[in-house]
Scaffold this active site. Sequence first.
Site, mmCIF file in Angstrom:
data_model
loop_
_atom_site.group_PDB
_atom_site.id
_atom_site.type_symbol
_atom_site.label_atom_id
_atom_site.label_comp_id
_atom_site.label_asym_id
_atom_site.label_seq_id
_atom_site.Cartn_x
_atom_site.Cartn_y
_atom_site.Cartn_z
ATOM 1 N N ARG A 159 0.852 -1.185 0.000
ATOM 2 C CA ARG A 159 0.000 0.000 0.000
ATOM 3 C C ARG A 159 0.893 1.242 0.000
ATOM 4 O O ARG A 159 2.097 1.144 0.228
ATOM 5 C CB ARG A 159 -0.931 0.006 1.216
ATOM 6 C CG ARG A 159 -0.185 0.123 2.525
ATOM 7 C CD ARG A 159 -1.129 0.247 3.706
ATOM 8 N NE ARG A 159 -0.378 0.281 4.948
ATOM 9 C CZ ARG A 159 -0.921 0.255 6.152
ATOM 10 N NH1 ARG A 159 -2.228 0.202 6.285
ATOM 11 N NH2 ARG A 159 -0.188 0.307 7.224
ATOM 12 N N ASN A 179 -4.289 8.581 4.453
ATOM 13 C CA ASN A 179 -4.163 7.825 5.697
ATOM 14 C C ASN A 179 -2.689 7.760 6.075
ATOM 15 O O ASN A 179 -1.852 7.407 5.238
ATOM 16 C CB ASN A 179 -4.684 6.389 5.538
ATOM 17 C CG ASN A 179 -4.748 5.654 6.869
ATOM 18 O OD1 ASN A 179 -5.460 6.092 7.768
ATOM 19 N ND2 ASN A 179 -3.983 4.606 7.017
ATOM 20 N N GLU A 180 -2.388 8.121 7.295
ATOM 21 C CA GLU A 180 -1.000 8.060 7.784
ATOM 22 C C GLU A 180 -0.024 8.493 6.700
ATOM 23 O O GLU A 180 0.870 7.738 6.288
ATOM 24 C CB GLU A 180 -0.666 6.661 8.282
ATOM 25 C CG GLU A 180 -1.395 6.301 9.555
ATOM 26 C CD GLU A 180 -0.841 5.043 10.225
ATOM 27 O OE1 GLU A 180 -0.174 4.245 9.555
ATOM 28 O OE2 GLU A 180 -1.093 4.873 11.434
ATOM 29 N N GLU A 213 -6.471 5.850 15.697
ATOM 30 C CA GLU A 213 -6.221 4.406 15.730
ATOM 31 C C GLU A 213 -5.404 4.048 16.949
ATOM 32 O O GLU A 213 -4.461 4.763 17.296
ATOM 33 C CB GLU A 213 -5.375 3.968 14.527
ATOM 34 C CG GLU A 213 -6.024 3.983 13.185
ATOM 35 C CD GLU A 213 -5.034 3.511 12.111
ATOM 36 O OE1 GLU A 213 -4.127 2.725 12.415
ATOM 37 O OE2 GLU A 213 -5.179 3.982 10.978
ATOM 38 N N TRP A 250 2.689 -6.392 13.413
ATOM 39 C CA TRP A 250 3.911 -5.926 12.748
ATOM 40 C C TRP A 250 5.137 -5.867 13.653
ATOM 41 O O TRP A 250 6.171 -5.351 13.257
ATOM 42 C CB TRP A 250 3.658 -4.563 12.080
ATOM 43 C CG TRP A 250 2.831 -3.614 12.890
ATOM 44 C CD1 TRP A 250 1.491 -3.376 12.746
ATOM 45 C CD2 TRP A 250 3.266 -2.780 13.969
ATOM 46 N NE1 TRP A 250 1.066 -2.451 13.671
ATOM 47 C CE2 TRP A 250 2.134 -2.068 14.428
ATOM 48 C CE3 TRP A 250 4.496 -2.551 14.590
ATOM 49 C CZ2 TRP A 250 2.188 -1.161 15.482
ATOM 50 C CZ3 TRP A 250 4.557 -1.652 15.643
ATOM 51 C CH2 TRP A 250 3.411 -0.962 16.075
ATOM 52 N N GLU A 294 -3.219 -8.041 7.363
ATOM 53 C CA GLU A 294 -3.428 -7.669 8.764
ATOM 54 C C GLU A 294 -4.422 -8.578 9.474
ATOM 55 O O GLU A 294 -5.048 -8.185 10.456
ATOM 56 C CB GLU A 294 -3.839 -6.194 8.845
ATOM 57 C CG GLU A 294 -2.704 -5.318 8.335
ATOM 58 C CD GLU A 294 -2.960 -3.835 8.450
ATOM 59 O OE1 GLU A 294 -2.017 -3.106 8.781
ATOM 60 O OE2 GLU A 294 -4.102 -3.415 8.181
ATOM 61 N N LYS A 295 -4.543 -9.819 8.985
ATOM 62 C CA LYS A 295 -5.572 -10.701 9.573
ATOM 63 C C LYS A 295 -5.242 -11.113 11.002
ATOM 64 O O LYS A 295 -6.120 -11.535 11.744
ATOM 65 C CB LYS A 295 -5.833 -11.912 8.687
ATOM 66 C CG LYS A 295 -4.643 -12.786 8.391
ATOM 67 C CD LYS A 295 -5.055 -13.899 7.417
ATOM 68 C CE LYS A 295 -3.867 -14.704 6.931
ATOM 69 N NZ LYS A 295 -2.922 -13.904 6.118
ATOM 70 N N HIS A 348 -3.994 -8.937 13.181
ATOM 71 C CA HIS A 348 -4.041 -7.706 13.977
ATOM 72 C C HIS A 348 -5.369 -7.689 14.718
ATOM 73 O O HIS A 348 -6.413 -7.924 14.119
ATOM 74 C CB HIS A 348 -3.935 -6.504 13.032
ATOM 75 C CG HIS A 348 -3.668 -5.194 13.701
ATOM 76 N ND1 HIS A 348 -4.564 -4.593 14.553
ATOM 77 C CD2 HIS A 348 -2.599 -4.368 13.624
ATOM 78 C CE1 HIS A 348 -4.049 -3.438 14.968
ATOM 79 N NE2 HIS A 348 -2.854 -3.282 14.429
HETATM 80 C C1 GLA Z 1 -1.704 1.820 10.613
HETATM 81 C C2 GLA Z 1 -2.693 1.944 9.480
HETATM 82 C C3 GLA Z 1 -3.790 0.952 9.557
HETATM 83 C C4 GLA Z 1 -3.262 -0.381 9.997
HETATM 84 C C5 GLA Z 1 -2.579 -0.233 11.332
HETATM 85 C C6 GLA Z 1 -2.090 -1.535 11.909
HETATM 86 O O1 GLA Z 1 -1.966 2.586 11.691
HETATM 87 O O2 GLA Z 1 -3.215 3.238 9.334
HETATM 88 O O3 GLA Z 1 -4.384 0.866 8.282
HETATM 89 O O4 GLA Z 1 -2.350 -0.827 9.056
HETATM 90 O O5 GLA Z 1 -1.469 0.574 11.137
HETATM 91 O O6 GLA Z 1 -1.453 -1.356 13.150
#
Ligand code: GLA
EC number: 3.2.1.23
Length: 679
Positions: A123, A161-162, A319, A327, A367-368, A370
């Site tokens: 991504r 996002n981020e 978040e 991770w 991320e399954k 997480h």
């Molecule tokens: C980031 C992303 C999320 C996800 C989380 C997992 O914060 O914004 O989409 O990947 O990490 O911890």
Amino acid sequence: MTADHGPRWLRWPSEPSRPRLAFGADYNPEQWPREVWQEDARAMRHAGVNIVSLAIFSWARLQPGPGRWTFGWLDEVMDLLHAYGIAVDLATATASPPPWLTARHPEVLPVDHDGRTLWPGGRQHWRPTSPIFREHALHLVRAMAERYGTHPALAAWHVSNELGCHNVYDYSGDAAAAFRAWLRTRYGTMEELNRAWATAFWSQAYGDWAEILPPRLAASYPNPTQQLDFKRFSSDALKDHLRAERSLLAELTPGVPVTTNFMVMGETKGMDYADWAGEVDFVSNDHYVLPGPQAQDELSFSANLTGWLAGGRPWFLMEHSTSAVNWQPVNVPKKPGGLARDSLTHVAYGADAVCFFQWRQSAGGAEKYHSAMVPHAGTDSEVFRSVAGLGATLEALAPVAGTRRRRAAAAIVFDWDSWWAAELDSHPTSRLRYRQEALDWYSAFAAAGVRADVIPAGESFEHYDLLVAPILHVVPGALAERLGAYVAGGGHLVTTYFSGIVDEHDHVWLGGYPGALRELLGIRIEEFGPLPGGDRAELDLGVAGTLWSDRIDVTEAGVEVVARYTSGDYAGRPAVTTRPAGTGSASYVSTRLGPDGLGPVLARLLARSGVRPELPAALAGRVELAVRAGEDADYWFLVNRTDEEVEVGEVAGEALPGPSLAAGRTLGPRQVRVLRRPA
Ligand code: GLA
């Protein structure tokens, strides 16, 4: 504030003026069949969820090809959420470009410093400076704004996002061109750039802007000022993307607030959030607990700094995790009560919104494993029960909503320029860690039971009796003047090794270290004494330094030697000094003492500055205090930092009820208590 509309909070679709804390998650319905959406909405309502972030990674689903739009599913989800009274923080969906875009335009893909392309498949594979990416992203932003700008569920826009999580440093041709333009604006002439970059060294003088490149993989150490400017530029390039999306949103939907989620946590350092904070209507942050002995302090430090990036106003925790992430090398679940303590610590430092990644744990994809609010096990689970308990608790904490941070008497200064510059290569040691030093001071304050704010360097220092500026490496003239004025005004300044060394161009202030702060501190250092490997330098306070030491000469009358080295090359010489100045003082700590070793030094600094704990002495180190200030009452958050039960005893105030909150005189392991104390 440079945002088009000053600071603004969420636009609640219903009962806009009712005080409440926001509670929810990233919601990714596109990963699930339609039947699950109904179930989701019902379970959200059960858990007390009142907001979700939607469409963050939905670009491919919304625009399956150039000129093709499939909004129907999102219309349906937006309507469903609205029917259940759940507001939407709607993403612009530009975070991750779809395969058709990168297949047609591989020139949007970032390039690393080695010239390697970062291919699709993960991504955020886009260049912040790509004009083609920008055009496609803004096209999508426009489509989103036109479609949903008036949707009744819409509470805020969530840009991308981020930003910079994976693509902050891009060394492509686009980046090179944008870097040159940025440098032209900064320096104006080649002469100025050559002077700032000290290009007389190693035959680097540039004759034309076109000759300049990003600091790509070089035969030896790249020019340090070029590296520092590239960091500044890279932060600015992403900020520019944020502004581009924000401006378009402001034009199309002026009534809707805009945010983007920062990553104030750990070693994520590419984005200068002190500089970005003015670009959003409200600050949002993502934070994940980093395991280790300072895990709780690191969370608190990050939340604390986020709150001051927001100027003490409420901010949005966009978040965090209900339990394990996916991770880390090893991903350990949270202990019982950890979910609520982590969330409520953020609230204690000003978060008016508590959201998780993500609502429902994915069955497939990277991320399954997480954690999420609804785990693989389903709603009949400890995690979901804790989530629902937290939802009810946040409901009970509604009176806290809208209150600001109550300033502490002490503060730690945090500065991105110093972070970037102090950790460049070709330095006395490669082991220095800027944020770790700041965190160690924070832990020492926590152990002493004293509140300390974590403030960006641009914040006014005058609010504080005691100001710690660890490794304040980059000190331009204006900052040196501000620090001097602070001390002259009666403030107590503390700084550490490798501070005051360079100006904004990373040029050393000459005449002896710590250059810009030499006179203020009343000391002079001819040579640094970095400590290799496990070497320690003992101090007569009974603690030992690592990493660094300095050969200090006292140059001003009246400078007090607070501690001396008793071992190593500088045995007998000063290790910690204080120069009293009027009613203020300027102190210097020349080695890394770590959270425990800082204790006796901090005790002396607290005594000198008159800063005292606000909780009973017996709670110091075990219970953390954070204070929010309302119009007619303060809210004291007492956080049990330990895994043991703690007897709190008599602390005045009316305890707020809530299933996740402690009542009575004890705090269970990891528990939090909130006290209302009339002002
Ligand atoms: C980031 C992303 C999320 C996800 C989380 C997992 O914060 O914004 O989409 O990947 O990490 O911890």
